[in-house]
Write a protein that holds these residues in place. Structure first.
Motif, PDB file in Angstrom:
ATOM      1  N   THR A 111       0.872  -1.169   0.000  1.00  0.00           N
ATOM      2  CA  THR A 111       0.000   0.000   0.000  1.00  0.00           C
ATOM      3  C   THR A 111       0.910   1.220   0.000  1.00  0.00           C
ATOM      4  O   THR A 111       2.061   1.166   0.438  1.00  0.00           O
ATOM      5  CB  THR A 111      -0.941   0.045   1.224  1.00  0.00           C
ATOM      6  OG1 THR A 111      -0.168   0.257   2.407  1.00  0.00           O
ATOM      7  CG2 THR A 111      -1.761  -1.233   1.342  1.00  0.00           C
ATOM      8  N   PHE A 112       0.399   2.334  -0.490  1.00  0.00           N
ATOM      9  CA  PHE A 112       1.170   3.569  -0.569  1.00  0.00           C
ATOM     10  C   PHE A 112       0.370   4.663   0.117  1.00  0.00           C
ATOM     11  O   PHE A 112      -0.840   4.775  -0.082  1.00  0.00           O
ATOM     12  CB  PHE A 112       1.466   3.909  -2.032  1.00  0.00           C
ATOM     13  CG  PHE A 112       2.318   2.856  -2.685  1.00  0.00           C
ATOM     14  CD1 PHE A 112       3.691   2.999  -2.740  1.00  0.00           C
ATOM     15  CD2 PHE A 112       1.757   1.708  -3.209  1.00  0.00           C
ATOM     16  CE1 PHE A 112       4.486   2.018  -3.307  1.00  0.00           C
ATOM     17  CE2 PHE A 112       2.538   0.719  -3.780  1.00  0.00           C
ATOM     18  CZ  PHE A 112       3.908   0.877  -3.828  1.00  0.00           C
ATOM     19  N   ALA A 153      -5.736  -0.366  -6.849  1.00  0.00           N
ATOM     20  CA  ALA A 153      -6.908   0.308  -6.305  1.00  0.00           C
ATOM     21  C   ALA A 153      -6.483   1.718  -5.929  1.00  0.00           C
ATOM     22  O   ALA A 153      -5.443   1.912  -5.293  1.00  0.00           O
ATOM     23  CB  ALA A 153      -7.443  -0.428  -5.087  1.00  0.00           C
ATOM     24  N   VAL A 154      -7.280   2.701  -6.362  1.00  0.00           N
ATOM     25  CA  VAL A 154      -6.979   4.107  -6.097  1.00  0.00           C
ATOM     26  C   VAL A 154      -8.217   4.801  -5.537  1.00  0.00           C
ATOM     27  O   VAL A 154      -9.347   4.339  -5.714  1.00  0.00           O
ATOM     28  CB  VAL A 154      -6.511   4.844  -7.371  1.00  0.00           C
ATOM     29  CG1 VAL A 154      -5.186   4.287  -7.868  1.00  0.00           C
ATOM     30  CG2 VAL A 154      -7.563   4.782  -8.475  1.00  0.00           C
ATOM     31  N   ARG A 155      -7.983   5.921  -4.878  1.00  0.00           N
ATOM     32  CA  ARG A 155      -9.087   6.723  -4.363  1.00  0.00           C
ATOM     33  C   ARG A 155      -9.872   7.339  -5.512  1.00  0.00           C
ATOM     34  O   ARG A 155      -9.290   7.766  -6.504  1.00  0.00           O
ATOM     35  CB  ARG A 155      -8.561   7.850  -3.474  1.00  0.00           C
ATOM     36  CG  ARG A 155      -8.051   7.393  -2.143  1.00  0.00           C
ATOM     37  CD  ARG A 155      -7.512   8.593  -1.355  1.00  0.00           C
ATOM     38  NE  ARG A 155      -7.202   8.193  -0.007  1.00  0.00           N
ATOM     39  CZ  ARG A 155      -7.972   8.458   1.045  1.00  0.00           C
ATOM     40  NH1 ARG A 155      -9.084   9.148   0.899  1.00  0.00           N
ATOM     41  NH2 ARG A 155      -7.622   8.048   2.242  1.00  0.00           N
ATOM     42  N   CYS A 156     -11.176   7.390  -5.332  1.00  0.00           N
ATOM     43  CA  CYS A 156     -12.048   8.003  -6.331  1.00  0.00           C
ATOM     44  C   CYS A 156     -13.319   8.451  -5.625  1.00  0.00           C
ATOM     45  O   CYS A 156     -13.965   7.646  -4.950  1.00  0.00           O
ATOM     46  CB  CYS A 156     -12.396   7.001  -7.428  1.00  0.00           C
ATOM     47  SG  CYS A 156     -13.456   7.672  -8.723  1.00  0.00           S
ATOM     48  N   PRO A 157     -13.679   9.727  -5.752  1.00  0.00           N
ATOM     49  CA  PRO A 157     -14.935  10.160  -5.131  1.00  0.00           C
ATOM     50  C   PRO A 157     -16.104   9.306  -5.619  1.00  0.00           C
ATOM     51  O   PRO A 157     -16.227   9.043  -6.818  1.00  0.00           O
ATOM     52  CB  PRO A 157     -15.082  11.610  -5.605  1.00  0.00           C
ATOM     53  CG  PRO A 157     -13.684  12.041  -5.941  1.00  0.00           C
ATOM     54  CD  PRO A 157     -13.007  10.803  -6.461  1.00  0.00           C
ATOM     55  N   MET A 165      -3.810   6.293   3.086  1.00  0.00           N
ATOM     56  CA  MET A 165      -3.589   5.411   1.957  1.00  0.00           C
ATOM     57  C   MET A 165      -4.231   5.994   0.702  1.00  0.00           C
ATOM     58  O   MET A 165      -5.366   6.467   0.732  1.00  0.00           O
ATOM     59  CB  MET A 165      -4.175   4.034   2.271  1.00  0.00           C
ATOM     60  CG  MET A 165      -3.763   2.973   1.317  1.00  0.00           C
ATOM     61  SD  MET A 165      -4.168   1.282   1.843  1.00  0.00           S
ATOM     62  CE  MET A 165      -5.494   1.491   2.992  1.00  0.00           C
ATOM     63  N   PHE A 166      -3.477   5.940  -0.421  1.00  0.00           N
ATOM     64  CA  PHE A 166      -4.039   6.390  -1.689  1.00  0.00           C
ATOM     65  C   PHE A 166      -3.898   5.352  -2.802  1.00  0.00           C
ATOM     66  O   PHE A 166      -4.425   5.542  -3.893  1.00  0.00           O
ATOM     67  CB  PHE A 166      -3.411   7.718  -2.132  1.00  0.00           C
ATOM     68  CG  PHE A 166      -1.972   7.646  -2.562  1.00  0.00           C
ATOM     69  CD1 PHE A 166      -1.639   7.434  -3.887  1.00  0.00           C
ATOM     70  CD2 PHE A 166      -0.947   7.791  -1.642  1.00  0.00           C
ATOM     71  CE1 PHE A 166      -0.316   7.374  -4.294  1.00  0.00           C
ATOM     72  CE2 PHE A 166       0.376   7.739  -2.023  1.00  0.00           C
ATOM     73  CZ  PHE A 166       0.699   7.526  -3.352  1.00  0.00           C
ATOM     74  N   ASP A 177      -3.760  11.797  -9.191  1.00  0.00           N
ATOM     75  CA  ASP A 177      -5.106  12.195  -8.775  1.00  0.00           C
ATOM     76  C   ASP A 177      -5.477  11.549  -7.446  1.00  0.00           C
ATOM     77  O   ASP A 177      -6.021  12.204  -6.547  1.00  0.00           O
ATOM     78  CB  ASP A 177      -6.125  11.833  -9.847  1.00  0.00           C
ATOM     79  CG  ASP A 177      -7.508  12.362  -9.519  1.00  0.00           C
ATOM     80  OD1 ASP A 177      -7.646  13.589  -9.323  1.00  0.00           O
ATOM     81  OD2 ASP A 177      -8.448  11.552  -9.444  1.00  0.00           O
ATOM     82  N   SER A 178      -5.165  10.277  -7.292  1.00  0.00           N
ATOM     83  CA  SER A 178      -5.454   9.581  -6.037  1.00  0.00           C
ATOM     84  C   SER A 178      -4.619  10.173  -4.898  1.00  0.00           C
ATOM     85  O   SER A 178      -5.125  10.398  -3.794  1.00  0.00           O
ATOM     86  CB  SER A 178      -5.178   8.087  -6.198  1.00  0.00           C
ATOM     87  OG  SER A 178      -5.533   7.389  -5.041  1.00  0.00           O
TER      88      SER A 178
END
Length: 124
Positions: free
Chosen positions: A37-38, A56-60, A44-45, A106-107
């Motif tokens: 994980t990063f 897997a990335v962050r996304c609204p 985590m993003f 973006d994440s």
């Protein structure tokens, strides 16, 4: 992180993901749930699931449905993440490293403190 199946079209793999992620300011790699994980500022993003063919990335949540509908070959959400702010990205479906970098940045921006994002945008 080891490289397994990678994008046949893009040639992207987990090493590309790691290089791009760790180049972002104040990013650290930490193993959690037996996967890389990063994180930035403790948030985590990015995660690299077991088979390393996706990330897997962050996304609204309000943007996720439209994103998946527009490019279902690239993006999806597993049932157990349906209520989260995460979307999966198939590495093989991405066009190139620039597209991967844009997605990871973006994440990262969603997790990083505002002042760090501002500094990155003026210098990065």
């Amino acid at each position: 992180m080891t490289t397994t199946a990678s994008g046949a079209g893009s040639g992207l793999d987990s090493h590309d993901v790691r290089r791009i992620a760790l180049a972002l300011p104040q990013t650290v790699e930490k193993e959690a749930w037996s996967m890389p994980t990063f994180r930035v500022a403790g948030k985590m993003f990015l995660t690299v699931p077991d088979d390393e063919t996706s990330v897997a990335v962050r996304c609204p949540i309000h943007e996720r449905g439209e994103l998946i509908a527009a490019e279902p070959a690239k993006f999806w959400v597993p049932p157990h993440e349906a209520g989260s702010h995460w979307v999966r990205v198939r590495l093989a479906a991405l066009d190139d490293r620039d597209e991967l970098r844009d997605i990871l940045v973006d994440s990262w921006k969603q997790a990083a403190p505002a002042e760090l994002v501002a500094a990155y945008l003026t210098t990065g």
